[in-house]
Motif scaffolding. Structure first.
Motif, mmCIF file in Angstrom:
data_model
loop_
_atom_site.group_PDB
_atom_site.id
_atom_site.type_symbol
_atom_site.label_atom_id
_atom_site.label_comp_id
_atom_site.label_asym_id
_atom_site.label_seq_id
_atom_site.Cartn_x
_atom_site.Cartn_y
_atom_site.Cartn_z
ATOM 1 N N ARG A 1 -11.388 11.002 17.757
ATOM 2 C CA ARG A 1 -11.990 11.734 16.752
ATOM 3 C C ARG A 1 -11.968 11.039 15.527
ATOM 4 N NH1 ARG A 1 -9.978 16.166 13.599
ATOM 5 N NH2 ARG A 1 -11.501 17.556 12.807
ATOM 6 N N LYS A 2 -10.947 10.503 15.129
ATOM 7 C CA LYS A 2 -10.573 9.754 13.999
ATOM 8 C C LYS A 2 -11.525 8.571 13.726
ATOM 9 C CE LYS A 2 -6.388 10.147 11.849
ATOM 10 N NZ LYS A 2 -5.062 9.265 11.630
ATOM 11 N N MET A 3 -11.526 7.727 15.049
ATOM 12 C CA MET A 3 -12.619 6.662 15.202
ATOM 13 C C MET A 3 -14.089 7.084 14.774
ATOM 14 S SD MET A 3 -11.469 4.155 18.235
ATOM 15 C CE MET A 3 -12.759 2.777 17.783
ATOM 16 N N ASP A 4 -14.291 8.317 15.236
ATOM 17 C CA ASP A 4 -15.728 8.759 15.318
ATOM 18 C C ASP A 4 -16.077 9.027 13.857
ATOM 19 O OD1 ASP A 4 -15.939 8.014 18.078
ATOM 20 O OD2 ASP A 4 -16.343 10.327 18.573
ATOM 21 N N HIS A 5 -14.806 9.844 13.337
ATOM 22 C CA HIS A 5 -15.293 10.036 11.754
ATOM 23 C C HIS A 5 -15.478 8.887 11.007
ATOM 24 C CE1 HIS A 5 -14.585 12.487 8.355
ATOM 25 N NE2 HIS A 5 -13.627 11.621 8.047
ATOM 26 N N TYR A 6 -14.661 7.933 11.185
ATOM 27 C CA TYR A 6 -14.619 6.753 10.541
ATOM 28 C C TYR A 6 -15.984 6.200 10.327
ATOM 29 C CZ TYR A 6 -13.385 2.262 8.301
ATOM 30 O OH TYR A 6 -13.552 1.008 7.760
ATOM 31 N N LEU A 7 -16.496 5.983 11.807
ATOM 32 C CA LEU A 7 -17.774 5.290 11.855
ATOM 33 C C LEU A 7 -18.957 6.182 11.420
ATOM 34 C CD1 LEU A 7 -16.821 3.830 15.474
ATOM 35 C CD2 LEU A 7 -17.327 2.457 13.430
ATOM 36 N N ARG A 8 -18.962 7.367 11.646
ATOM 37 C CA ARG A 8 -20.129 8.336 11.217
ATOM 38 C C ARG A 8 -20.102 8.254 9.808
ATOM 39 N NH1 ARG A 8 -18.111 12.810 12.825
ATOM 40 N NH2 ARG A 8 -18.600 12.397 14.956
ATOM 41 N N ASN A 9 -18.991 7.984 8.943
ATOM 42 C CA ASN A 9 -19.062 7.808 7.528
ATOM 43 C C ASN A 9 -19.766 6.502 7.102
ATOM 44 O OD1 ASN A 9 -18.149 10.046 6.658
ATOM 45 N ND2 ASN A 9 -15.752 9.429 6.524
ATOM 46 N N VAL A 10 -19.511 5.457 7.810
ATOM 47 C CA VAL A 10 -20.225 4.008 7.479
ATOM 48 C C VAL A 10 -21.592 4.121 7.893
ATOM 49 C CG1 VAL A 10 -20.443 1.697 8.608
ATOM 50 C CG2 VAL A 10 -18.014 2.760 8.306
ATOM 51 N N ILE A 11 -21.978 4.880 9.167
ATOM 52 C CA ILE A 11 -23.355 4.935 9.140
ATOM 53 C C ILE A 11 -24.239 5.996 8.208
ATOM 54 C CG2 ILE A 11 -25.201 6.027 10.810
ATOM 55 C CD1 ILE A 11 -23.044 5.724 13.158
ATOM 56 N N ASP A 12 -23.694 6.851 7.654
ATOM 57 C CA ASP A 12 -24.056 7.724 6.533
ATOM 58 C C ASP A 12 -24.225 6.789 5.019
ATOM 59 O OD1 ASP A 12 -24.340 9.601 8.197
ATOM 60 O OD2 ASP A 12 -22.413 10.797 7.614
ATOM 61 N N ARG A 13 -23.186 6.221 4.897
ATOM 62 C CA ARG A 13 -23.208 5.486 3.788
ATOM 63 C C ARG A 13 -24.383 4.556 3.836
ATOM 64 N NH1 ARG A 13 -17.651 5.203 3.797
ATOM 65 N NH2 ARG A 13 -17.569 3.178 4.695
ATOM 66 N N ARG A 14 -24.054 3.562 5.054
ATOM 67 C CA ARG A 14 -25.438 2.582 5.297
ATOM 68 C C ARG A 14 -26.964 3.054 5.085
ATOM 69 N NH1 ARG A 14 -23.267 -2.265 4.872
ATOM 70 N NH2 ARG A 14 -24.940 -3.431 5.657
ATOM 71 N N PHE A 15 -26.961 4.307 5.671
ATOM 72 C CA PHE A 15 -28.227 5.008 5.520
ATOM 73 C C PHE A 15 -28.541 5.261 4.272
ATOM 74 C CE2 PHE A 15 -31.467 8.044 6.229
ATOM 75 C CZ PHE A 15 -32.269 7.498 7.572
#
Ligand code: HEM
Length: 358
Positions: free
Chosen positions: A67-81
């Motif tokens: 869950r922690k990893m997914d949360h971190y990566l989801r934030n990266v994707i949102d920021r990139r987008f």
């Protein structure tokens, strides 16, 4: 050495995949920490007793760190987008997260500006793929680094030759090498001996192998007996293949020269396969070779590495076992299975600076 090399390769893959400095060599990072915890909670493969892997906390901890990893990566994707950097035509990004977002925009045939953001299903697919890249892209390469250093300290004549090759291509002033590589990366293609050492290390210590689905017309013959493969998963045992004397003469000897253009014996096509073969072969093999070449050029002339098993045992208070370490192929730091094949004891080494940049 394994810990140090893992931190280095994590930082590299973080930059390649996410365009993010994970700083795992100098400090902690949420993603790296969750990832390492997750690895530690992964059941150990090959244990004969399944109860040794039975830990009631495992599913909870696995869920929590995933869950922690997914949360971190989801934030990266949102920021990139949101930053829409990947859409700028003159600044085409090659970071893997951006390539995925690019593809999303093109498949939706709308520009990033008009999209509210990637949908949930797409994000999950990207997150899963990011995790595959992050894992596959650091674990194997770090093991390779350890064994390159280990084998070179065992074989000073090859270390001397590779240092000489680096002097010839980059000159004697070791401080100039980083800029020379940046200005002219093609120089890395002029290092046949360095490449031969990497290949021979991968032959003796392949960090990974693969499985393939068996099929109708494919059979395996062993000791005169033929076995069908249809309905089975076939494990390509790289380790055993690389040590076959009929393919690699003197298979247990470290002989980088067998990979040079003027090698005495030809290696059969497809026999050397640490990155595997076919359409699903390792997508990161060029990156791994580049990482190794750069690291070797930047470190081998400045530092000396020494594998130190007995000192390591003493420093960990295990003096009773000193000198009693078992060996495989005459090596105390043989490979053990920890997700991929890792150096035993984490490859304890001392590092001494032997040359100071001018
Ligand atoms: C010494 C370094 C490496 C070794 C020995 C290695 C080895 C392998 C092997 C044996 C496979 C299985 C291929 C197959 O089933 O045909 C594989 C897959 C893969 N590797 Fe590597 N690898 C290394 C470095 C890297 C790096 C640096 C990356 C990151 C870019 C990477 C990314 C991947 C990915 C994403 C896959 C899955 C490919 C797929 O399923 O299509 N690897 N690697």
């Amino acid at each position: 050495m394994e810990d140090a090399s893992m931190r280095l390769t994590i930082d590299i893959i973080g930059r390649v995949v996410l365009d993010t400095d994970l700083h795992s060599q100098i400090s902690g990072n949420e993603l790296v920490s969750a990832f390492r915890h997750l690895m530690a909670w992964t059941p150990k493969i090959g244990r004969w007793n399944p109860f040794l892997n039975a830990n009631p906390l495992r599913p909870v901890m696995t869920w929590w760190y995933t869950r922690k990893m997914d949360h971190y990566l989801r934030n990266v994707i949102d920021r990139r987008f949101a930053s829409q950097r990947y859409t700028a035509p003159d600044n085409k990004s090659k970071h893997i997260v951006d390539l995925a977002l690019d593809e999303y925009c093109s498949q939706n045939s709308r520009s990033a500006q008009t999209l509210a953001g990637p949908d949930k299903r797409f994000k999950k697919a990207v997150i899963d793929n990011m995790k595959t890249f992050l894992f596959a892209g650091h674990d194997t390469t770090s093991s390779l680094i350890c064994y390159v250093y280990h084998l070179l300290q065992l074989h000073p004549q090859h270390l001397a030759k590779v240092r000489q090759e680096h002097d010839e291509i980059f000159g004697f002033d070791i401080s100039k090498a980083p800029d020379m590589i940046k200005d002219n990366p093609q120089l890395l293609g002029r290092l046949p001996y360095t490449l031969a050492i990497i290949k021979e290390t991968l032959r003796l210590y392949p960090p990974a192998s693969t499985l393939r689905m068996g099929s109708e017309g494919i059979t395996i013959t062993s000791n005169g007996q033929t076995y069908p493969t249809k309905g089975f998963l076939v494990w390509v045992n790289n380790h055993a293949l690389s040590r076959r004397a009929d393919i690699f003469p003197s298979p247990d000897s470290f002989m980088p020269q067998r990979f040079l253009a003027d090698a005495p014996a030809e290696i059969p096509r497809n026999a050397w396969r640490p990155f595997e073969k076919g359409p699903r072969n390792c997508i990161g093999q060029e990156l791994a070779l580049l990482e190794l070449k750069i690291l070797m050029v930047l470190s081998l002339r400045e530092f000396s590495m020494q594998t130190v098993i007995e000192e390591w045992q003493k420093s960990y208070g295990n003096s009773a076992a000193v000198g009693k370490v078992d060996e495989v192929y005459g090596d105390k730091v043989y490979q053990i299975l920890q997700s991929t094949a890792k150096p035993r004891y984490g490859m304890p080494m001392t590092v001494t600076r032997t040359a100071v940049p001018i």
